[in-house]
Scaffold this motif. Structure first.
Motif, PDB file in Angstrom:
ATOM      1  N   ALA A 311       0.819  -1.190   0.073  1.00 56.51           N
ATOM      2  CA  ALA A 311       0.048  -0.049  -0.022  1.00 56.51           C
ATOM      3  C   ALA A 311       0.723   1.340   0.061  1.00 56.51           C
ATOM      4  O   ALA A 311       2.020   1.354   0.553  1.00 56.51           O
ATOM      5  CB  ALA A 311      -0.937  -0.024   1.038  1.00 56.51           C
ATOM      6  N   HIS A 312       0.276   2.396  -0.618  1.00 60.41           N
ATOM      7  CA  HIS A 312       0.803   3.589  -0.545  1.00 60.41           C
ATOM      8  C   HIS A 312       0.208   4.649   0.321  1.00 60.41           C
ATOM      9  O   HIS A 312      -1.175   4.688  -0.094  1.00 60.41           O
ATOM     10  CB  HIS A 312       0.971   4.181  -2.037  1.00 60.41           C
ATOM     11  N   GLY A 313       0.446   4.981   1.342  1.00 62.74           N
ATOM     12  CA  GLY A 313      -0.293   6.255   1.901  1.00 62.74           C
ATOM     13  C   GLY A 313      -0.347   6.322   3.376  1.00 62.74           C
ATOM     14  O   GLY A 313       0.660   5.503   3.978  1.00 62.74           O
ATOM     15  N   LYS A 314      -1.247   6.760   4.223  1.00 62.30           N
ATOM     16  CA  LYS A 314      -0.893   6.905   5.512  1.00 62.30           C
ATOM     17  C   LYS A 314      -1.625   5.751   6.521  1.00 62.30           C
ATOM     18  O   LYS A 314      -1.096   5.499   7.459  1.00 62.30           O
ATOM     19  CB  LYS A 314      -1.777   8.237   6.086  1.00 62.30           C
ATOM     20  N   ASN A 315      -2.813   5.271   5.818  1.00 57.43           N
ATOM     21  CA  ASN A 315      -3.327   4.516   6.823  1.00 57.43           C
ATOM     22  C   ASN A 315      -4.114   3.130   6.195  1.00 57.43           C
ATOM     23  O   ASN A 315      -4.511   3.118   4.767  1.00 57.43           O
ATOM     24  CB  ASN A 315      -4.713   5.421   7.330  1.00 57.43           C
ATOM     25  N   LEU A 316      -3.680   1.948   6.425  1.00 61.11           N
ATOM     26  CA  LEU A 316      -4.372   0.748   6.019  1.00 61.11           C
ATOM     27  C   LEU A 316      -4.687  -0.110   7.165  1.00 61.11           C
ATOM     28  O   LEU A 316      -3.975  -0.277   8.243  1.00 61.11           O
ATOM     29  CB  LEU A 316      -3.118  -0.053   5.205  1.00 61.11           C
ATOM     30  N   VAL A 317      -5.874  -0.468   7.312  1.00 57.31           N
ATOM     31  CA  VAL A 317      -6.300  -1.345   8.309  1.00 57.31           C
ATOM     32  C   VAL A 317      -6.865  -2.577   7.622  1.00 57.31           C
ATOM     33  O   VAL A 317      -7.819  -2.624   6.920  1.00 57.31           O
ATOM     34  CB  VAL A 317      -7.659  -0.630   9.176  1.00 57.31           C
ATOM     35  N   LEU A 318      -6.320  -3.696   8.183  1.00 53.92           N
ATOM     36  CA  LEU A 318      -6.784  -5.133   7.556  1.00 53.92           C
ATOM     37  C   LEU A 318      -7.506  -5.995   8.705  1.00 53.92           C
ATOM     38  O   LEU A 318      -7.366  -5.828   9.835  1.00 53.92           O
ATOM     39  CB  LEU A 318      -5.336  -5.890   7.297  1.00 53.92           C
ATOM     40  N   ASP A 319      -8.226  -6.677   8.123  1.00 57.53           N
ATOM     41  CA  ASP A 319      -9.499  -7.704   8.814  1.00 57.53           C
ATOM     42  C   ASP A 319      -8.572  -9.017   9.239  1.00 57.53           C
ATOM     43  O   ASP A 319      -8.832 -10.041   8.737  1.00 57.53           O
ATOM     44  CB  ASP A 319     -10.515  -7.934   7.966  1.00 57.53           C
ATOM     45  N   LEU A 320      -7.544  -8.730  10.153  1.00 62.66           N
ATOM     46  CA  LEU A 320      -6.664  -9.872  10.539  1.00 62.66           C
ATOM     47  C   LEU A 320      -6.468  -9.828  11.977  1.00 62.66           C
ATOM     48  O   LEU A 320      -6.324  -8.772  12.667  1.00 62.66           O
ATOM     49  CB  LEU A 320      -5.262  -9.941   9.688  1.00 62.66           C
TER      50      LEU A 320
END
Ligand code: FES
Lengths: 320, 203
Positions: A311-320
Motif C-alpha cells: 500500500a501507498h499512503g497513511k493508513n491501512l487497516v486489515l481484517d486480521l
C-alpha cells in the motif's frame, strides 16, 4: 497453512548448476522419509537471516517416486529482497532449514489424453517432477524447453537422459525459438498444455492456446511473482489489535508474520488466493501485484493479497 | 418405494454460441432440431462462420418431416443425417478422433440421447467448458439393470421389466454418467411377483 506446520530438513548437498542457479538436496533432519507429493508441488523454505526471516516458495524438482530427499533449485535474484541471495550465500551443507509441507498448485490433469509442456529457464523446476509422474504413466507427453545456451545445459542433459525424444531443447535465440503457435494449433482433443517460465513465454502460450480456441480447463500455468520492493508503510491489524510497519524489502505478509500474527498462505507468490484479506480502511492506494484478484476486485479497494501486494499512503487497516 | 431425491440428474441450459471455439460440432436428435436451428442463427449473428459448423442429426419421429427437411438444408458447413442414434454415435466418435483442440460441442435432444453423446465426449476429455447441452423432447429414461447390466431403453414408467433378465426393476433417480443411464433395482425380491402399481411417470 502457517509456519507452525513446518518441519526440519538438513541440507545434504549443494551444486552450482549454472552461474546463477544452485541446486540443493534436503533430507528430513530426523532421518524419516519425506512427505509424499505429486509433480508440480512446491515447498516454502523458511530461512532465518541475521535480521529477519525469509519464506520463499520453491518447486520440488526431484522425482515424486523418491522420498529419500527433496531437491530444489534456486536462481539468484540480486534485485530481490534477499531470500534467494541468502540461499546462495549463507546456506551450507549440514545446515538445518525449516520447510512447509508440499502444496500442489500446478497439477497435471488426471483425465488428459496428452500433455504438452513448455518450460523456460528456471521454470523447468516446476515441470521436472511432473515429467517423472508422466514417465510412470501411459499418456503421451512432450516437453519444449527453452534455455539460454549454455546456461541450463545441466538440466537439459538430465532431462534428455531420462525422457529421450519426448524432450526438445531450444537455445533461446532468434533462429531457434519454440514455435508455440504452431504447436498448440494442431493438438488432438483432450490435450492439456502447461507452462512455467518467464512472463513473456507464459503470455505467448496462453495467447496462442486461446487464439486456437482452447478452453480454459485445458490450460495450466504457474507463475510465482516475487514480492516486489516498495515504499515502507504502516498497517493496523484490527482483530489482533497490533500496528505493523512494513519495510521496503519486506512483504506485507512477512511483516505480519514478524509481528507474531498467524496469517494464512500457500504459494507466497500471488496465485493461490489463500492469503486473501479484507481491507477495512485505506487512506491512499493499494498496490496490487498478484495474479489472483480480478480487475474489479482490485479496483474495489476492499481486498488485498498480502504475500505480494503493498500500500501507498497513511493508513491501512486489515481484517486480521 | 420410488427412491426420490438422489439429485444426480444432469442439469442442462439453453444453447448459445461459444465464441472461444474454432470448430463447432452440433449434435441433435428429433425435436433437438428446434434449439439447434436457433443456435445456428445466433452463430451467424455472432460472426461464427458457416464453414466452422458441422451438424449431425437423427431424423427421429419426435420431429416432423418438415423439420427433418429443414435440418437437411441447415446452415452449416457440413450436414449429416442419420436414421438412428447408434449410427450417429459411431460417426460422432470417428469425428472426435480426428478433431483438434479448439472444438466446441453442442447437443440438443432428449435426455437419454444426450447421455449417450456425453459419455463419448467424456472419453475424449471434453470438459464442461467445451460442451453445451439443451434438453428437449421425451423425458423417457434409459435404465441400467444393476443385476444383469443390460440397458432398457425408452422407459416411461416407475417400474419396468428388464429387457434381458426379465426382473422387475424400480427406476431410481440415481444417474450414472459413465453408463449414461438411471439405475434399475429389482423390486420384488422379497415376494416375487408382488408389485406396487405401475405408473407412467417419465412422460
Ligand atoms: S499466498 Fe497464495 S496468493 Fe498469497
Amino acid at each position: 497453512m502457517s509456519h507452525s506446520h513446518t518441519f526440519a530438513v538438513t541440507v545434504t548437498a549443494i551444486t552450482q548448476v549454472t552461474p546463477l542457479i544452485k541446486h540443493f538436496v534436503l533430507k528430513a533432519a530426523d532421518g524419516a522419509q519425506m512427505p509424499s507429493f505429486s509433480g508440480g508441488s512446491h515447498v516454502v523454505v523458511v530461512m532465518k537471516g541475521a535480521t529477519r526471516v525469509y519464506r520463499n516458495p520453491y518447486s520440488l524438482l526431484s522425482s515424486p517416486n523418491d522420498l529419500s530427499a527433496y531437491e530444489i533449485a534456486v536462481r539468484r535474484a540480486d534485485q530481490s529482497r534477499g531470500g534467494s541471495v541468502f540461499m546462495h550465500d549463507h546456506v551450507t551443507v549440514g545446515m538445518t532449514l525449516q520447510i512447509a509441507h508440499p502444496v500442489n498448485l500446478f497439477q497435471l490433469d488426471k483425465l488428459a489424453l496428452k500433455h504438452v509442456l513448455f518450460a523456460g529457464g528456471v521454470g523447468i523446476t516446476a515441470i521436472a517432477a511432473q515429467l517423472e509422474d508422466l514417465k510412470m504413466g501411459a499418456v503421451p507427453y512432450e516437453l519444449h524447453y527453452s534455455v539460454r545456451a549454455p546456461d541450463h545445459a545441466a538440466f537439459a542433459d538430465r532431462l534428455l537422459a531420462r525422457h529421450g525424444d519426448r524432450v526438445r531443447i531450444y537455445h533461446d535465440s532468434a533462429e531457434h525459438r519454440i514455435d508455440i503457435e504452431g504447436l498448440v494449433a494442431a493438438q488432438p482433443l483432450g490435450t492439456h498444455v502447461y507452462v512455467c517460465g518467464p512472463t513473456p513465454m507464459i503470455g505467448r502460450v496462453l495467447a496462442s492456446a486461446r487464439a486456437a480456441g482452447w478452453a480454459e480447463s485445458h490450460i495450466h500455468w504457474e507463475q510465482f511473482s516475487a514480492p516486489p520492493v516498495g515504499d515502507p508503510f504502516d498497517v493496523f491489524l484490527k482483530k489482533s489489535n497490533v500496528k505493523v510497519s512494513v519495510l521496503p524489502d519486506q512483504s506485507l505478509l512477512e511483516a505480519i508474520e514478524d509481528a507474531g500474527v498467524d496469517a494464512p498462505y500457500l504459494c507466497r507468490g500471488g496465485v493461490c488466493g489463500e492469503c486473501k484479506c479484507r481491507v477495512l480502511e485505506v487512506d491512499g492506494v493499494l498496490v496490487h501485484n498478484d495474479h489472483y484478484l480480478s480487475p474489479e476486485e482490485k479496483a474495489s479497494g476492499t481486498l488485498i493479497m498480502p504475500c505480494v501486494s503493498r500500500a501507498h499512503g497513511k493508513n491501512l487497516v486489515l481484517d486480521l | 418405494m420410488l427412491i426420490r431425491g438422489i439429485k444426480s440428474k444432469p442439469v442442462y441450459t439453453p444453447l448459445a454460441p461459444d465464441l472461444g471455439g474454432r470448430t463447432h460440432l452440433l449434435v441433435g436428435f428429433g425435436v433437438g432440431a428446434e434449439p439447434l436451428t436457433r443456435l445456428m442463427a445466433d452463430c451467424t449473428l455472432a460472426g461464427v462462420t458457416k464453414a466452422s459448423r458441422r451438424l449431425l442429426y437423427v431424423t427421429d419421429k419426435s420431429a416432423s418431416m418438415a423439420m427433418h427437411e429443414m435440418m437437411r438444408h441447415a446452415d452449416a458447413g457440413e450436414v449429416q443425417l442419420f436414421k438412428d442414434s447408434a449410427s450417429l454415435l459411431s460417426e460422432f466418435e470417428t469425428i472426435l478422433k480426428a478433431s483438434i483442440m479448439g472444438t466446441r460441442l453442442y447437443v440438443a435432444g432428449p435426455e437419454a440421447f444426450m447421455g449417450l453423446v456425453m459419455r463419448i465426449a467424456a472419453r475424449f476429455n471434453l470438459n464442461r467448458d467445451e460442451i453445451r447441452a439443451e434438453e428437449c423432447g421425451s423425458p423417457a429414461r434409459r435404465v441400467h439393470c444393476i443385476h444383469c447390466r443390460a440397458a432398457t431403453e425408452d422407459v416411461t414408467t416407475n417400474i419396468v421389466q428388464c429387457v434381458d433378465c426379465q426382473r422387475w426393476l424400480v427406476v431410481r433417480d440415481h444417474y450414472s454418467r459413465r453408463l449414461a443411464a438411471y439405475m434399475g433395482v429389482m423390486i420384488d425380491a422379497e415376494v416375487p411377483g408382488e408389485l406396487p402399481p405401475i405408473e407412467e411417470v417419465f412422460v
